[in-house]
Design a protein around this motif. Structure first.
Motif, PDB file in Angstrom:
ATOM      1  N   SER A  11      -6.486  13.808  -2.819  1.00 42.25           N
ATOM      2  CA  SER A  11      -5.336  14.747  -3.093  1.00 42.25           C
ATOM      3  C   SER A  11      -5.946  15.766  -3.827  1.00 42.25           C
ATOM      4  N   THR A  12      -5.463  16.992  -3.898  1.00 42.63           N
ATOM      5  CA  THR A  12      -5.986  18.182  -4.639  1.00 42.63           C
ATOM      6  C   THR A  12      -5.032  18.516  -5.818  1.00 42.63           C
ATOM      7  N   ASP A  13      -4.109  17.620  -5.813  1.00 45.15           N
ATOM      8  CA  ASP A  13      -3.146  17.714  -7.134  1.00 45.15           C
ATOM      9  C   ASP A  13      -3.443  16.761  -8.190  1.00 45.15           C
ATOM     10  N   ALA A  14      -2.532  16.236  -9.001  1.00 45.25           N
ATOM     11  CA  ALA A  14      -2.548  15.366  -9.927  1.00 45.25           C
ATOM     12  C   ALA A  14      -2.305  13.900  -9.350  1.00 45.25           C
ATOM     13  N   THR A  15      -2.170  13.874  -8.035  1.00 47.58           N
ATOM     14  CA  THR A  15      -1.843  12.195  -7.628  1.00 47.58           C
ATOM     15  C   THR A  15      -2.925  11.205  -8.174  1.00 47.58           C
ATOM     16  N   GLY A  16      -4.225  11.661  -8.060  1.00 45.52           N
ATOM     17  CA  GLY A  16      -5.026  10.645  -8.832  1.00 45.52           C
ATOM     18  C   GLY A  16      -4.897  10.308 -10.196  1.00 45.52           C
ATOM     19  N   THR A  17      -4.677  11.233 -10.695  1.00 46.13           N
ATOM     20  CA  THR A  17      -4.391  11.220 -12.225  1.00 46.13           C
ATOM     21  C   THR A  17      -3.157  10.145 -12.609  1.00 46.13           C
ATOM     22  N   VAL A  18      -1.966  10.365 -11.762  1.00 47.81           N
ATOM     23  CA  VAL A  18      -0.746   9.707 -11.625  1.00 47.81           C
ATOM     24  C   VAL A  18      -1.161   7.983 -11.361  1.00 47.81           C
ATOM     25  N   ALA A  19      -1.924   8.010 -10.314  1.00 48.13           N
ATOM     26  CA  ALA A  19      -2.405   6.679 -10.096  1.00 48.13           C
ATOM     27  C   ALA A  19      -3.212   5.668 -10.936  1.00 48.13           C
ATOM     28  N   ASP A  20      -4.025   6.709 -11.668  1.00 47.64           N
ATOM     29  CA  ASP A  20      -4.711   6.176 -12.659  1.00 47.64           C
ATOM     30  C   ASP A  20      -4.054   5.522 -13.777  1.00 47.64           C
ATOM     31  N   GLU A  21      -2.952   6.419 -14.120  1.00 45.01           N
ATOM     32  CA  GLU A  21      -2.085   6.288 -15.340  1.00 45.01           C
ATOM     33  C   GLU A  21      -1.255   4.623 -15.252  1.00 45.01           C
ATOM     34  N   ILE A  42       0.506  -3.674  -6.187  1.00 49.37           N
ATOM     35  CA  ILE A  42       0.407  -2.279  -5.642  1.00 49.37           C
ATOM     36  C   ILE A  42      -0.731  -1.535  -5.670  1.00 49.37           C
ATOM     37  N   LEU A  43      -0.917  -0.997  -4.221  1.00 47.13           N
ATOM     38  CA  LEU A  43      -2.120  -0.299  -3.898  1.00 47.13           C
ATOM     39  C   LEU A  43      -1.970   1.247  -3.824  1.00 47.13           C
ATOM     40  N   ILE A  44      -2.052   2.021  -4.957  1.00 46.20           N
ATOM     41  CA  ILE A  44      -1.909   3.211  -4.841  1.00 46.20           C
ATOM     42  C   ILE A  44      -2.993   3.799  -4.098  1.00 46.20           C
ATOM     43  N   VAL A  45      -3.152   4.386  -2.933  1.00 44.77           N
ATOM     44  CA  VAL A  45      -4.238   5.032  -2.132  1.00 44.77           C
ATOM     45  C   VAL A  45      -4.241   6.594  -2.187  1.00 44.77           C
ATOM     46  N   ASP A  46      -4.980   7.150  -3.226  1.00 36.96           N
ATOM     47  CA  ASP A  46      -5.088   8.666  -3.288  1.00 36.96           C
ATOM     48  C   ASP A  46      -6.101   9.004  -2.090  1.00 36.96           C
ATOM     49  N   ASP A  47      -5.449   9.881  -1.210  1.00 40.29           N
ATOM     50  CA  ASP A  47      -6.286  10.209   0.252  1.00 40.29           C
ATOM     51  C   ASP A  47      -6.624  11.420  -0.047  1.00 40.29           C
ATOM     52  N   SER A  57       4.955   7.440   0.225  1.00 37.03           N
ATOM     53  CA  SER A  57       4.950   7.759  -1.392  1.00 37.03           C
ATOM     54  C   SER A  57       6.368   8.556  -1.719  1.00 37.03           C
ATOM     55  N   ASP A  58       7.039   9.182  -0.520  1.00 35.21           N
ATOM     56  CA  ASP A  58       8.127   9.680  -0.653  1.00 35.21           C
ATOM     57  C   ASP A  58       9.465   8.996  -0.603  1.00 35.21           C
ATOM     58  N   ASP A  59       9.102   7.589  -0.193  1.00 32.45           N
ATOM     59  CA  ASP A  59      10.198   6.736   0.094  1.00 32.45           C
ATOM     60  C   ASP A  59      10.285   5.689  -1.135  1.00 32.45           C
ATOM     61  N   TRP A  60      11.209   4.906  -1.070  1.00 36.65           N
ATOM     62  CA  TRP A  60      11.415   3.838  -2.401  1.00 36.65           C
ATOM     63  C   TRP A  60      12.020   2.441  -1.434  1.00 36.65           C
ATOM     64  N   ALA A 103       0.865  -1.084  -0.058  1.00 32.97           N
ATOM     65  CA  ALA A 103      -0.138  -0.083   0.167  1.00 32.97           C
ATOM     66  C   ALA A 103       0.993   1.262   0.000  1.00 32.97           C
ATOM     67  N   ILE A 104       0.423   2.150  -0.907  1.00 33.04           N
ATOM     68  CA  ILE A 104       1.156   3.596  -1.055  1.00 33.04           C
ATOM     69  C   ILE A 104       0.345   4.550  -0.527  1.00 33.04           C
ATOM     70  N   PRO A 105       0.231   4.927   0.653  1.00 28.90           N
ATOM     71  CA  PRO A 105      -0.689   6.359   0.924  1.00 28.90           C
ATOM     72  C   PRO A 105      -0.181   7.625   0.271  1.00 28.90           C
ATOM     73  N   CYS A 106      -1.097   8.097  -0.241  1.00 28.23           N
ATOM     74  CA  CYS A 106      -0.561   9.256  -1.084  1.00 28.23           C
ATOM     75  C   CYS A 106      -1.329  10.518  -1.032  1.00 28.23           C
TER      76      CYS A 106
END
Length: 341
Positions: free
Chosen positions: A40-50, A33-38, A90-93, A7-10
């Motif tokens: 967000s008011t920027d393009a985080t959700g768009t990146v997740a969908d991509e 990989i579960l990208i969780v868009d919490d 989301s800022d780690d790797w 899970a990637i909390p974003c």
């Protein structure tokens, strides 16, 4: 079924989340990989969908209203289908070679007769502006490359604990123990690696530098000034940990090594709360510090005595301005040594 769910909390992570996701994609089809868009008011959700569209068998995008880090972890856990569960912020790797070792180890264990509750590995403090990075290792405290139980755990150094960055839990264990992190609260990662422990029967330690924990982003929750501004949330988590330990004391205290570890972890969290309240320097903060220790005393007097009159508890409760100054200087030394904040 996938081997590992991550899970990637974003939240507003568009500037750096790709590095995190790309580092996890090398796990291939073994990983969910579960990208969780919490919210967000920027393009985080768009990146997740991509990513979900490009890697439909590996990546799932989860969109939810903003509820904070704990809420995002809860959503990831609820949606997870893997045998094991990991959180990567989301800022780690993660490091590729260590990642493959992790997956190989989980494969080998699941192919055998034994089930595993918790896998532990090292993490690296990737602190901005520092060429040399502190590595949190556990080889002195834990047996390596085999399954072991609490009875075989040795002594942890002060300031060294199993953090969210270190662990991979068996998914069903987290669900069956009823783990649910509070919404709209920072520092819930402490609960994530505290509340499941009484349910952990066995562990496996792999001495690889897997998780890269980035420190230095502006506005990061572990920045000391930010922590002081959010001190009420730190205290909230601290009190939840106190309540949990006291309410489950019979289950915890029947295993001596588990008891010692959880007491020591609660001690360091209480010390962090205390020193941040001292650092704040206001009368209101000093009153909150007094109230926190009184809360422990009323909850369980034996626990209070154990925490208050240990070395760390004493150092946080020295009398007067002079005593508080000594406490702060001791904290600064620990901070430089352990590389936190």
């Amino acid at each position: 079924m996938k081997l590992l769910s991550v899970a990637i909390p974003c939240y507003n992570s568009q500037e750096y989340m790709r590095k995190c996701i790309d580092s996890l994609l090398v796990g291939g089809e073994d990983v969910e990989i579960l990208i969780v868009d919490d919210g967000s008011t920027d393009a985080t959700g768009t990146v997740a969908d991509e990513y979900a569209a490009k890697y439909p068998t590996v990546v799932k995008a989860i969109h939810k209203e903003n509820g904070g880090h704990g809420s995002a972890v809860n959503a990831g856990l609820e949606a997870s289908t893997g045998l094991y569960f990991k959180v990567v912020d989301s800022d780690d790797w993660v490091k590729e070679s260590a990642y493959h070792r992790i997956l190989e180890t989980l494969h080998d264990i699941t192919a055998g007769e034994s089930s595993l509750d918790m896998l532990i590995s090292n993490f690296v403090y990737e602190k901005e502006g520092e060429a040399k990075h502190k590595v949190m290792k556990y080889h002195h405290a834990l047996p390596q490359d085999r399954i072991f139980t609490w009875s075989e755990v040795k002594h942890f150094h002060k300031g060294q604990y199993i953090l969210m960055h270190s662990v991979i839990f068996r998914t069903r264990l987290l669900k069956e123990c009823g783990l649910k992190l509070p919404d709209n609260t920072f520092y819930v990662d402490n609960l994530f690696v505290f509340e499941p422990l009484p349910f952990v029967r066995n562990m496996y330690y792999l001495d690889v530098n897997f998780y890269r924990y980035y420190i230095g982003r502006e506005g990061q929750s572990v920045n000391e000034d930010i922590m002081i501004s959010r001190i009420d949330q730190q205290i909230k988590v601290n009190k939840i940990m106190i309540d949990y330990l006291v309410d489950n004391i019979d289950k915890i205290f029947c295993k001596r090594k588990l008891k010692n570890y959880m007491l020591n972890y609660l001690e360091i969290i209480t010390v962090i709360s205390s020193i941040l309240l001292i650092r704040s320097g206001t009368e209101e903060s000093l009153e909150k510090k007094h109230e926190l220790w009184e809360y422990i005393k009323k909850k369980d007097f034996r626990l209070y005595m154990r925490l208050r009159y240990g070395v760390l508890g004493n150092s946080m409760n020295l009398p007067g301005k002079g005593g508080r100054k000594i406490s702060v200087e001791g904290y600064k030394l620990c901070r430089r040594f352990f590389k936190f904040n």
